[in-house]
Design an enzyme around this catalytic site. Structure first.
Site, PDB file in Angstrom:
ATOM      1  CD  GLU A  53       0.996  34.895  21.615  1.00  0.00           C
ATOM      2  OE1 GLU A  53       1.258  35.134  20.418  1.00  0.00           O
ATOM      3  OE2 GLU A  53       1.136  33.770  22.138  1.00  0.00           O
ATOM      4  NE  ARG A 190      23.719  12.207  22.715  1.00  0.00           N
ATOM      5  CZ  ARG A 190      24.310  11.079  23.055  1.00  0.00           C
ATOM      6  NH1 ARG A 190      23.774  10.300  24.000  1.00  0.00           N
ATOM      7  NH2 ARG A 190      25.438  10.702  22.463  1.00  0.00           N
ATOM      8  CG  ASP A 206      32.368   4.775  19.563  1.00  0.00           C
ATOM      9  OD1 ASP A 206      33.439   4.140  19.555  1.00  0.00           O
ATOM     10  OD2 ASP A 206      32.270   5.963  19.198  1.00  0.00           O
ATOM     11  CG  LEU A 210      23.302   7.301  19.389  1.00  0.00           C
ATOM     12  CD1 LEU A 210      22.878   7.049  17.952  1.00  0.00           C
ATOM     13  CD2 LEU A 210      24.394   8.355  19.451  1.00  0.00           C
ATOM     14  CB  THR A 296      29.054  10.580   9.381  1.00  0.00           C
ATOM     15  OG1 THR A 296      29.001   9.163   9.195  1.00  0.00           O
ATOM     16  CG2 THR A 296      27.644  11.127   9.446  1.00  0.00           C
TER      17      THR A 296
END
Length: 349
Positions: A53, A190, A206, A210, A296
């Site tokens: 605004e 991400r 792996d 991340l 998971t």
């Protein structure tokens, strides 16, 4: 399209520019219209910086037109002092008499108070224009404030024969199923979410970083489920390069580590996804992408604790491996990314 919908739609459009940068604030767009012409517009960019605004009002060259104009806002103007003054007060101060609002702010600090203040000041206020679309724009913000948990996104890639990983690997690195373009899109995602979560086996198999590498933006907070702290300290999740939270068993002995590494104890004999959601809410994390393995992902699905699933199907056949999670949801969209296919589902309560 009706006039009010037309300009609220424009508010939604420009508000989307703030995806991933406005936390903990919502994305908001504002448009000021005089004689059916836009004379000013703005969108919120970052917490602590001017709200939509304010930017829209400041963009109006001839300030005398404000008292004869209508301001359209995708979310209720704030009524409290935070890092910036209340937008409702500014609207009143500038003499803007007509205010059109997409949705009410779910934050208990606002929650109708901005609308009340405007009405008491004599403004003509319309609320609920394209309300569903405005709520969808801020699905993370609404979920966080109304459900007291983050917006939860599941993500995985599976082969054409429905496996998400081979049974055996020789290297401590990902076995890619999706193509480079799809993987780049994941890095973009991400930057748009506040946290990314994986389980112990994904870290061991792996060694994921991340973080954000193939896009520009902030890396998310890393969440690692590591019940017995089995992940070796030389792996990337321990490098301290970004805030990382380990979910560990309540009986675990916690190591001393950098200030960027945190430990949260949970009871692994109880509902683990629910406990994690409570902890992420405590850390004020409004969204999380779950990029873990089948165990998971399936745990969140079985707990009914997810909002969106983004599933890539790569153009490869594994023949055998670890099966993809089993779930049901509403298919919202489908697209091809070169030879990959991406389907996005939403959870139906």
């Amino acid at each position: 399209m009706k006039i009010k919908e037309k300009y609220i739609n424009r508010c939604i459009e420009i508000a989307g520019n703030g995806l991933g940068t406005t936390y903990p604030n919502p994305m908001v767009g504002a448009v000021i219209v005089h004689d059916n012409l836009i004379i000013g517009e703005g969108w919120h960019r970052k917490a602590g910086e001017p709200h939509a605004e304010v930017l829209a009002i400041n963009a109006v060259i001839n300030q005398e037109l404000l008292s004869k104009s209508t301001i359209y806002v995708s979310l209720e103007p704030c009524s409290h002092f935070g890092k910036t003054p209340p937008c409702a007060d500014l609207i009143i101060e500038k003499g803007i008499k007509k205010v059109v609002i997409g949705s009410v702010d779910p934050n208990e600090k606002v929650a109708g108070r901005g609308i009340k203040k405007l009405i008491e000041a004599g403004c003509q206020v319309s609320v609920g224009v394209l309300e569903n679309e405005c709520t969808q724009l801020n699905k993370r913000f609404f979920t966080f404030h109304l459900k007291k948990r983050p917006y939860i996104i599941l993500k995985w890639a599976e082969s054409v024969d429905a496996f998400i990983a081979p049974l055996h690997k020789n290297e401590n690195r990902p076995a890619w199923i999706s193509n480079p373009q799809s993987r780049q899109l994941v890095h973009k995602w991400r930057t748009e979410e506040q946290a990314v979560l994986v389980g112990t086996q994904t870290v061991l198999s792996d060694n994921p970083k991340l973080n954000v590498r193939d896009w520009t933006g902030n890396s998310p907070v890393r969440i690692v489920i590591d019940r017995n702290l089995r992940t070796p300290k030389n792996l990337s999740v321990w490098d301290g390069s970004q805030q990382t939270i380990f979910m560990v068993d309540k009986t675990s002995v916690l190591p001393c580590f950098s200030s960027n590494i945190h430990f949260e104890s949970i009871d692994f004999l109880e509902n683990v996804p629910t406990q994690i959601a409570v902890i992420l809410y405590k850390y004020q994390l409004q969204s999380v992408i779950i990029e873990g393995g089948r165990k998971t992902l399936q745990s969140f699905i079985d707990a009914g604790l997810w909002d969106e699933a983004r599933v890539f199907t790569g153009n490869i056949k594994l023949g055998e491996g670890i099966f993809a999670p089993q779930f049901s949801g509403k298919l919202n969209s489908e697209e091809c990314i070169k030879e990959d296919r991406l389907k996005i589902y939403t959870h139906e309560d």
